[in-house]
Design a protein around this motif. Structure first.
Motif, PDB file in Angstrom:
ATOM      1  N   ARG A   1       5.028 -43.755 -38.163  1.00  0.00           N
ATOM      2  CA  ARG A   1       3.811 -43.142 -38.641  1.00  0.00           C
ATOM      3  C   ARG A   1       2.445 -43.595 -38.102  1.00  0.00           C
ATOM      4  N   GLY A   2       1.535 -42.672 -38.151  1.00  0.00           N
ATOM      5  CA  GLY A   2       0.106 -42.785 -37.551  1.00  0.00           C
ATOM      6  C   GLY A   2      -0.583 -43.947 -38.513  1.00  0.00           C
ATOM      7  N   PRO A   3      -1.648 -44.484 -38.006  1.00  0.00           N
ATOM      8  CA  PRO A   3      -2.048 -44.043 -36.552  1.00  0.00           C
ATOM      9  C   PRO A   3      -1.159 -44.829 -35.524  1.00  0.00           C
ATOM     10  N   VAL A   4      -0.883 -44.100 -34.495  1.00  0.00           N
ATOM     11  CA  VAL A   4      -0.576 -44.581 -33.127  1.00  0.00           C
ATOM     12  C   VAL A   4      -1.404 -45.247 -32.119  1.00  0.00           C
ATOM     13  N   VAL A   5      -1.569 -46.528 -32.053  1.00  0.00           N
ATOM     14  CA  VAL A   5      -2.231 -47.043 -31.068  1.00  0.00           C
ATOM     15  C   VAL A   5      -2.234 -47.571 -29.574  1.00  0.00           C
ATOM     16  N   VAL A   6      -2.665 -46.981 -28.673  1.00  0.00           N
ATOM     17  CA  VAL A   6      -2.240 -47.278 -27.386  1.00  0.00           C
ATOM     18  C   VAL A   6      -3.183 -48.183 -26.740  1.00  0.00           C
ATOM     19  N   SER A   7      -2.987 -49.357 -26.523  1.00  0.00           N
ATOM     20  CA  SER A   7      -3.825 -50.525 -25.936  1.00  0.00           C
ATOM     21  C   SER A   7      -3.414 -51.193 -24.629  1.00  0.00           C
ATOM     22  N   LEU A   8      -4.310 -51.507 -23.922  1.00  0.00           N
ATOM     23  CA  LEU A   8      -4.107 -52.203 -22.690  1.00  0.00           C
ATOM     24  C   LEU A   8      -4.886 -53.545 -22.318  1.00  0.00           C
ATOM     25  N   THR A   9      -4.186 -54.683 -22.274  1.00  0.00           N
ATOM     26  CA  THR A   9      -4.954 -55.854 -22.163  1.00  0.00           C
ATOM     27  C   THR A   9      -4.477 -56.469 -20.940  1.00  0.00           C
ATOM     28  N   ARG A  10      -5.209 -57.445 -20.495  1.00  0.00           N
ATOM     29  CA  ARG A  10      -4.906 -58.573 -19.367  1.00  0.00           C
ATOM     30  C   ARG A  10      -4.311 -59.583 -19.718  1.00  0.00           C
ATOM     31  N   ASP A  11      -3.073 -59.937 -19.286  1.00  0.00           N
ATOM     32  CA  ASP A  11      -2.592 -61.308 -19.824  1.00  0.00           C
ATOM     33  C   ASP A  11      -2.322 -62.097 -18.681  1.00  0.00           C
ATOM     34  N   GLY A  12      -3.237 -63.001 -18.203  1.00  0.00           N
ATOM     35  CA  GLY A  12      -2.881 -63.618 -16.757  1.00  0.00           C
ATOM     36  C   GLY A  12      -2.566 -62.813 -15.657  1.00  0.00           C
ATOM     37  N   ALA A  13      -1.459 -62.719 -14.915  1.00  0.00           N
ATOM     38  CA  ALA A  13      -1.290 -61.690 -13.657  1.00  0.00           C
ATOM     39  C   ALA A  13      -0.675 -60.661 -13.929  1.00  0.00           C
ATOM     40  N   ARG A  14      -0.800 -60.404 -15.409  1.00  0.00           N
ATOM     41  CA  ARG A  14      -0.070 -59.020 -15.815  1.00  0.00           C
ATOM     42  C   ARG A  14      -0.979 -58.040 -16.645  1.00  0.00           C
ATOM     43  N   ASN A  15      -0.952 -56.942 -16.672  1.00  0.00           N
ATOM     44  CA  ASN A  15      -1.486 -55.900 -17.391  1.00  0.00           C
ATOM     45  C   ASN A  15      -0.531 -55.665 -18.696  1.00  0.00           C
ATOM     46  N   ARG A  16      -0.609 -55.579 -19.810  1.00  0.00           N
ATOM     47  CA  ARG A  16      -0.016 -55.521 -20.926  1.00  0.00           C
ATOM     48  C   ARG A  16      -0.069 -53.990 -21.688  1.00  0.00           C
ATOM     49  N   LEU A  17       0.681 -53.128 -21.531  1.00  0.00           N
ATOM     50  CA  LEU A  17       0.684 -51.790 -22.211  1.00  0.00           C
ATOM     51  C   LEU A  17       1.330 -52.021 -23.564  1.00  0.00           C
ATOM     52  N   GLU A  18       0.729 -51.788 -24.591  1.00  0.00           N
ATOM     53  CA  GLU A  18       1.328 -51.647 -25.905  1.00  0.00           C
ATOM     54  C   GLU A  18       1.411 -50.560 -26.715  1.00  0.00           C
ATOM     55  N   VAL A  19       2.224 -49.672 -27.234  1.00  0.00           N
ATOM     56  CA  VAL A  19       2.262 -48.495 -28.097  1.00  0.00           C
ATOM     57  C   VAL A  19       2.841 -48.812 -29.485  1.00  0.00           C
ATOM     58  N   ARG A  20       1.716 -48.727 -30.427  1.00  0.00           N
ATOM     59  CA  ARG A  20       2.087 -49.171 -31.827  1.00  0.00           C
ATOM     60  C   ARG A  20       2.186 -48.282 -32.804  1.00  0.00           C
ATOM     61  N   ASP A  21       3.045 -48.195 -33.552  1.00  0.00           N
ATOM     62  CA  ASP A  21       2.799 -46.874 -34.822  1.00  0.00           C
ATOM     63  C   ASP A  21       2.975 -48.043 -36.103  1.00  0.00           C
ATOM     64  N   HIS A  22       2.721 -47.417 -37.192  1.00  0.00           N
ATOM     65  CA  HIS A  22       2.301 -48.137 -38.519  1.00  0.00           C
ATOM     66  C   HIS A  22       3.571 -47.466 -39.629  1.00  0.00           C
ATOM     67  N   GLY A  23       4.695 -47.220 -38.906  1.00  0.00           N
ATOM     68  CA  GLY A  23       5.824 -46.810 -39.773  1.00  0.00           C
ATOM     69  C   GLY A  23       6.570 -47.865 -40.294  1.00  0.00           C
ATOM     70  N   PRO A  24       7.957 -47.746 -40.598  1.00  0.00           N
ATOM     71  CA  PRO A  24       8.574 -48.668 -41.261  1.00  0.00           C
ATOM     72  C   PRO A  24       9.325 -49.699 -40.500  1.00  0.00           C
ATOM     73  N   GLY A  25       9.043 -49.467 -39.141  1.00  0.00           N
ATOM     74  CA  GLY A  25       9.551 -50.680 -38.258  1.00  0.00           C
ATOM     75  C   GLY A  25      11.018 -50.311 -37.992  1.00  0.00           C
ATOM     76  N   ILE A  26      11.389 -51.505 -37.078  1.00  0.00           N
ATOM     77  CA  ILE A  26      12.849 -51.470 -36.772  1.00  0.00           C
ATOM     78  C   ILE A  26      13.721 -52.640 -37.101  1.00  0.00           C
ATOM     79  N   PRO A  27      14.779 -52.713 -37.609  1.00  0.00           N
ATOM     80  CA  PRO A  27      15.250 -53.960 -38.017  1.00  0.00           C
ATOM     81  C   PRO A  27      15.676 -55.030 -36.898  1.00  0.00           C
ATOM     82  N   ASP A  28      15.577 -56.217 -37.022  1.00  0.00           N
ATOM     83  CA  ASP A  28      15.717 -57.218 -36.068  1.00  0.00           C
ATOM     84  C   ASP A  28      17.067 -57.116 -35.233  1.00  0.00           C
TER      85      ASP A  28
END
Length: 369
Positions: free
Chosen positions: A284-311
Motif C-alpha cells: 500500500r502507498g505511499p511507495v517511497v524510493v530513496s537512495l543513500t550513500r553507505d560507505g563505498a556503496r549506494n543503497r537503493l530502497e523501495v518501501r511500501d506501507h502495506g501488510p509486510g512479508i512474513p519472516d
C-alpha cells in the motif's frame, strides 16, 4: 593425487627407516612418475578408459614395493583397495574385472618370491573379493549419478528451448493483440470498455512473463550479464524512470541532488520498475524510493506501507518462481537479484513497520569509493 600421496609417504618414510632408504626412494620415484603421467598426459584426447592404464602401472609399483621390503604387504592391501575405489569412480565394470588378474599377481607374486607362509598368501583370497566388491558398489553409485546428470542435462536443454520459444514467439503476436485491444478500448463504452481494459491487463501480464523468461534464459545461458556502465545523476535518473510508470499509488522520491550512480541504465531501469511495480501491486502507498550513500556503496530502497512479508518468506523472495500471485509469476525479484549481482551489489528484503523495504546496493563512485 593418489600416487603423489604414495610418493610423499615413501620420502617421509626414509627418516625412520634409513636402512631401506634406497628401496623407499625407488618406490617413491615410480609413484612420482605415475603421478606426473596422470597430470601431464593429454587424457582428454584419448578414450575415456585410457587413464585406467595408470592403475596397471600402480599395481606394478605395489608389487615392487612388497618385494623390495621382503614381502611386507602392510601398505599394499590398503593401496590396492584405494586403486580399485578410484577405478570404480571413473570406469565401467569391465575395467574392474580386467584389473583382477594384474591386481592378484601384483599382490601374490612378491609374497611367493619372498617365501611367505601359506597363511600370508591366503590373505589375497580375502583382500581381492573385498576390493572388487567395494569397487563395484562405487561404480554402481557413480553410474547412477552420471545417468542422473545426463537426464538433467536433457531436461535443461528442453527447458531452455521451451523458454526461448515462449520468450520470442509469444511477443510478436502479443504486440498485435495489444494494438487491436487499445484501438477497441478507445471506441468502446460501458461493459465493452471494462472488458477491453481487463484484456489489456492480462496482455500486459503475459508480456511481463515473456520478458521475465527471456531475461531468465539470458542469465542462465551465459551465467553473467554484460553491462554498459556509466555515471548518471541519481535523482534525475530515478525521476525519469518513474515517469514511465502509470501506477495508481502515491510515489515519493528521497534522493540527494549530489548523488551519482554508476550503473547500466537499462538494467537499473529494470530493477527500479520491478521493485516499484511490486510495491504498488502487493503493498500500500505511499511507495517511497530513496537512495543513500553507505560507505563505498549506494543503497537503493523501495518501501511500501502495506501488510509486510512474513519472516519465513523473506529469505526466499529472490528465488526463481519463489512467490507469485494473480498479477505475477515470481520472476521479477529473481531478476532484480541477478542484475544487482551483475553490478557487484546485492538485493535483500527488510522488514518495516508498516510494510517492507526492498534494498539493492551498488558500488559507489568518486574518490571516497
Amino acid at each position: 593425487m593418489l600416487f603423489l600421496l604414495a610418493g610423499l609417504l615413501g620420502v617421509v618414510g626414509v627418516a625412520p627407516d634409513p636402512a631401506r632408504a634406497r628401496n623407499l626412494l625407488i618406490v617413491a620415484a615410480c609413484d612420482f612418475v605415475i603421478a606426473a603421467a596422470g597430470l601431464l598426459l593429454p587424457w582428454g584426447r584419448t578414450r575415456p578408459e585410457a587413464p585406467a592404464l595408470l592403475g596397471l602401472a600402480g599395481f606394478a609399483v605395489l608389487g615392487l614395493s612388497t618385494w623390495s621390503f621382503g614381502g611386507v604387504a602392510a601398505g599394499t592391501g590398503p593401496f590396492l583397495v584405494l586403486l580399485y575405489a578410484w577405478a570404480g569412480l571413473h570406469f565401467p565394470r569391465w575395467v574392474l574385472f580386467g584389473y583382477l588378474v594384474p591386481a592378484f599377481l601384483s599382490y601374490v607374486i612378491p609374497l611367493v618370491l619372498t617365501h611367505q607362509s601359506p597363511l600370508v598368501l591366503s590373505s589375497a583370497f580375502v583382500l581381492m573379493p573385498v576390493a572388487i566388491v567395494v569397487a563395484l558398489l562405487i561404480e554402481a553409485q557413480a553410474r547412477h549419478l552420471r545417468d542422473d546428470r545426463e537426464r538433467l542435462a536433457r531436461i535443461e536443454q528442453w527447458r531452455a528451448a521451451m523458454v526461448n520459444t515462449l520468450a520470442h514467439d509469444v511477443r510478436s503476436p502479443l504486440s498485435t493483440v495489444r494494438i487491436v485491444l487499445e484501438e477497441f478500448q478507445e471506441q468502446a463504452t460501458g461493459e465493452a470498455a471494462r472488458m477491453a481494459d481487463a484484456a489489456l491487463r492480462q496482455t500486459a501480464r503475459i508480456s511481463r512473463l515473456a520478458e521475465g523468461l527471456l531475461d531468465l534464459q539470458r542469465i542462465d545461458s551465459s551465467g553473467q550479464l554484460k553491462l554498459d556502465l556509466a555515471e548518471h545523476p541519481a535523482r534525475a535518473l530515478i525521476g525519469e524512470i518513474l515517469l514511465l510508470l502509470n501506477l495508481d499509488v502515491e510515489l515519493t522520491i528521497e534522493v540527494d541532488d549530489d548523488l551519482v550512480l554508476l550503473v547500466d541504465r537499462q538494467r537499473f531501469e529494470q530493477i527500479l520498475i520491478n521493485l516499484v511495480t511490486n510495491a504498488a501491486r502487493y503493498g500500500r502507498g505511499p511507495v517511497v524510493v530513496s537512495l543513500t550513500r553507505d560507505g563505498a556503496r549506494n543503497r537503493l530502497e523501495v518501501r511500501d506501507h502495506g501488510p509486510g512479508i512474513p519472516d519465513h518468506l523473506r529469505p526466499r523472495l529472490f528465488g526463481q518462481f519463489a512467490v507469485g500471485g494473480p498479477e505475477g509469476v515470481g520472476l521479477g525479484l529473481w531478476i532484480v537479484r541477478q542484475l544487482a549481482a551483475a553490478h557487484g551489489g546485492m538485493a535483500t528484503a527488510e522488514a518495516r513497520d508498516p510494510g517492507v523495504a526492498m534494498v539493492v546496493t551498488f558500488p559507489a563512485t568518486g574518490p571516497e569509493a
